[in-house]
Design a protein around this motif. Structure first.
Motif, PDB file in Angstrom:
ATOM      1  N   GLY A  30       0.853  -1.272   0.027  1.00 50.62           N
ATOM      2  CA  GLY A  30       0.132  -0.033   0.010  1.00 50.62           C
ATOM      3  C   GLY A  30       0.908   1.338  -0.061  1.00 50.62           C
ATOM      4  O   GLY A  30       0.360   2.255   0.693  1.00 50.62           O
ATOM      5  N   GLY A  31       1.918   1.300  -0.541  1.00 48.19           N
ATOM      6  CA  GLY A  31       2.819   2.305  -0.708  1.00 48.19           C
ATOM      7  C   GLY A  31       3.383   2.817   0.634  1.00 48.19           C
ATOM      8  O   GLY A  31       4.016   3.948   0.925  1.00 48.19           O
ATOM      9  N   GLU A  32       3.535   1.717   1.817  1.00 48.31           N
ATOM     10  CA  GLU A  32       3.939   2.034   2.978  1.00 48.31           C
ATOM     11  C   GLU A  32       5.584   2.649   2.890  1.00 48.31           C
ATOM     12  O   GLU A  32       6.193   1.960   2.273  1.00 48.31           O
ATOM     13  N   GLY A  33       5.658   3.494   3.892  1.00 48.79           N
ATOM     14  CA  GLY A  33       7.031   3.998   3.844  1.00 48.79           C
ATOM     15  C   GLY A  33       7.333   5.289   2.664  1.00 48.79           C
ATOM     16  O   GLY A  33       8.453   5.754   2.913  1.00 48.79           O
ATOM     17  N   GLY A  34       6.358   5.553   2.074  1.00 46.08           N
ATOM     18  CA  GLY A  34       6.153   6.624   0.834  1.00 46.08           C
ATOM     19  C   GLY A  34       7.193   6.466  -0.077  1.00 46.08           C
ATOM     20  O   GLY A  34       7.751   5.491  -0.308  1.00 46.08           O
ATOM     21  N   ARG A  35       7.533   7.781  -0.733  1.00 40.96           N
ATOM     22  CA  ARG A  35       8.360   7.542  -1.861  1.00 40.96           C
ATOM     23  C   ARG A  35       9.930   7.140  -1.624  1.00 40.96           C
ATOM     24  O   ARG A  35      10.301   6.404  -2.359  1.00 40.96           O
ATOM     25  N   GLN A  36      10.247   7.515  -0.372  1.00 35.87           N
ATOM     26  CA  GLN A  36      11.640   7.030  -0.009  1.00 35.87           C
ATOM     27  C   GLN A  36      11.901   5.424   0.311  1.00 35.87           C
ATOM     28  O   GLN A  36      12.727   4.798  -0.308  1.00 35.87           O
ATOM     29  N   ALA A  37      10.569   4.598   0.576  1.00 33.48           N
ATOM     30  CA  ALA A  37      10.742   3.260   0.501  1.00 33.48           C
ATOM     31  C   ALA A  37      10.713   2.704  -1.179  1.00 33.48           C
ATOM     32  O   ALA A  37      11.233   1.695  -1.025  1.00 33.48           O
ATOM     33  N   LEU A  38       9.842   3.401  -1.757  1.00 36.01           N
ATOM     34  CA  LEU A  38      10.307   2.915  -3.204  1.00 36.01           C
ATOM     35  C   LEU A  38      11.424   3.151  -3.844  1.00 36.01           C
ATOM     36  O   LEU A  38      11.916   2.363  -4.392  1.00 36.01           O
TER      37      LEU A  38
END
Length: 206
Positions: A179-187
């Motif tokens: 679910g996009g956890e961690g936001g853009r930085q996680a990606l």
């Protein structure tokens, strides 16, 4: 890359707003009723535009459904075209894609997660994304061929372009699943990990 709307002529700003309105409405309606459950007529009525206006913005219903997907790849190609290649080409592709992902506007995360989840429910969309990414791969190959003075049939260019797409798919799939956890930085961290695994994967033996 994100565009400052105020820097655009009025006519272009109106076109951009219409495009965004169509994409937002499409993602919402498709999410509620399914891709096949919404007609083009319903979509244009929701945004209060004509079919001809829709087709000036998008070539087909599938295209408006994957706008968030198209944003990352079209921006990536543009970044690559404007980039001076000075090192290992795979690293240059990694850096161009990473910088592109980092620069997308904040609302893109949620839209991309919703888009990828929608794609997995509709075979027509999955096929369209594969077709779309194939076109992007060809653009990357042609771009690299021009910058490096190589023939576009050089298999190394094809492998590099495909490896970049695969690294994105692997990292993005896991990010979407959570679910996009961690936001853009996680990606971005996941993307770095996927690229980092390429050399080790090639050397892996039983």
């Amino acid at each position: 890359m994100p565009t400052d709307d105020r820097a655009l002529p009025l006519r272009e700003r109106k076109k951009l707003r219409t495009r965004r309105a169509l994409a937002d409405a499409a993602l919402r309606l498709f999410g509620e009723k399914g891709f096949d459950g919404v007609t083009l007529e319903e979509l244009v009525e929701e945004v209060e535009v004509s079919k001809s206006t829709f087709f000036r913005a998008y070539p087909c219903k599938e295209a408006v459904a994957i706008e968030a997907e198209a944003e990352i790849w079209s921006a990536y190609v543009a970044a690559l075209e404007g980039r001076e290649l000075t090192g290992v080409v795979l690293g240059e592709l990694r850096d161009a894609l990473t910088a592109t992902a980092a620069a997308l506007e904040p609302g893109w995360d949620e839209r991309y997660v919703a888009t990828r989840r929608l794609v997995m429910t509709a075979p027509a969309l999955l096929a369209y994304v594969e077709h779309y990414r194939g076109g992007i791969t060809r653009q990357v190959i042609d771009c690299l061929a021009g910058k490096l003075g190589l023939n576009a049939d050089d298999l190394r260019l094809h492998v590099l372009a495909e490896l970049t797409t695969t690294a994105w798919s692997v990292s993005g799939r896991d990010w979407v699943r959570h679910g996009g956890e961690g936001g853009r930085q996680a990606l971005i961290d996941g993307l770095a990990g996927a690229f980092g695994a390429i050399p080790a994967s090639l050397d892996l033996s039983a």
